[in-house]
Design an enzyme around this catalytic site. Structure first.
Site, PDB file in Angstrom:
ATOM      1  CB  SER A   1      18.445  17.820  13.716  1.00  0.00           C
ATOM      2  OG  SER A   1      18.414  18.280  15.057  1.00  0.00           O
TER       3      SER A   1
ATOM      4  CE1 TYR B   1      15.029  13.268  14.919  1.00  0.00           C
ATOM      5  CE2 TYR B   1      16.479  14.863  15.975  1.00  0.00           C
ATOM      6  CZ  TYR B   1      15.467  14.581  15.084  1.00  0.00           C
ATOM      7  OH  TYR B   1      14.911  15.590  14.355  1.00  0.00           O
TER       8      TYR B   1
END
Length: 266
Positions: free
Chosen positions: A140, A153
């Protein structure tokens, strides 16, 4: 590397980015192994792709937070007929680190770190022995922006970027190609599952999963080690890499840096 028609194993394959990867590789003529918890969705996807492309598709139901299910996929990779692994399965948290307990934190670490690391290792061993193969790790852009959102995350995705870069540096000479894909905000079910409204983002902020995967596959075909589909100028990432590498000779020394000695003396 002759991975043009190798079988592709995709985790998190029932929906979103994983399902788009399944569609694209099936249309390239690759047989597939689809891994996810939702058997119904995978069966529907497999039926559609078999009808459209004629490729062979195997379905494995697995919850990769469970050691027994994760071990089952490691055994499947060890059979040696898989040529491309796509580590796509992942989750986000509902709330910040202050709003989640041990169960939620352990689960995200299990799915976003432990599972892809173990599967990448299992695949890499097979690929290195054969002298060919590819691992695609879906990380990400938050791996590059830890200050945004909860940090948990993004930390799991930073691990995947780190792992991918290490594999690229250490295994490319053994025929193992590793690609880290860094999506920005992408329209998938991960938002709803983590209690977030994807439509609350500003216009032009969220990418369609189809566009994300198609761009990532351009990077795959070019054998990019890191692919960032929303980034207009990859030179920015390259400059960051160069700055990081420049610190290398100074990151481990027997002497404390002068700036700390001065502070102690004062």
């Amino acid at each position: 590397m002759s991975i043009n028609k190798d079988t592709v194993l995709i985790t998190g394959a029932s929906t979103g980015i994983g399902a788009v990867y399944a569609d694209r590789f099936a249309k390239r003529g690759h047989d597939l192994v689809l891994v996810a918890r939702d058997m119904g969705r995978m069966e529907a996807l497999a039926e559609r792709l078999r009808g459209q492309t004629g490729v062979a598709i195997e379905i494995i139901g697995a919850d990769l937070t469970l050691d027994t299910d994760l071990a089952k996929i490691e055994v499947r990779l060890a059979k040696g007929d898989i040529g491309i692994l796509i580590n796509n399965a992942g989750m986000s948290l509902n709330g910040s680190i202050l709003e989640n307990g041990p169960t939620e934190l352990s689960r995200i670490i299990a799915l976003n770190i432990t599972a892809p690391t173990r599967l990448a290792a299992a695949a890499a061993k097979v690929f290195a022995a054969k002298g060919e193969g590819a691992v695609i790790n879906i990380a990400s852009v938050l791996a590059l922006a830890p200050e945004m959102f909860d940090g948990v995350y993004s930390g799991t995705k930073a691990h995947l970027l780190n792992l991918s870069q290490a594999m690229a540096a250490q295994l490319s000479e053994k025929g193992v190609y590793t690609q880290a894909v860094l999506p920005g905000a992408t329209r998938t079910e991960i938002w709803e599952r983590s209690g977030k409204d994807v439509d609350a983002f500003p216009e032009g902020f969220v990418m369609a999963a189809d566009d994300l995967v198609d761009a990532a596959l351009v990077g795959f075909d070019r054998r990019e080690p890191v692919t960032i589909p929303p980034l207009p100028d990859m030179g920015q990432f390259d400059a960051m890499q160069q700055a990081r590498a420049a610190m290398g000779p100074n990151l481990s020394k027997s002497a404390v840096a002068e700036r700390y000695r001065e502070a102690v003396a004062a």
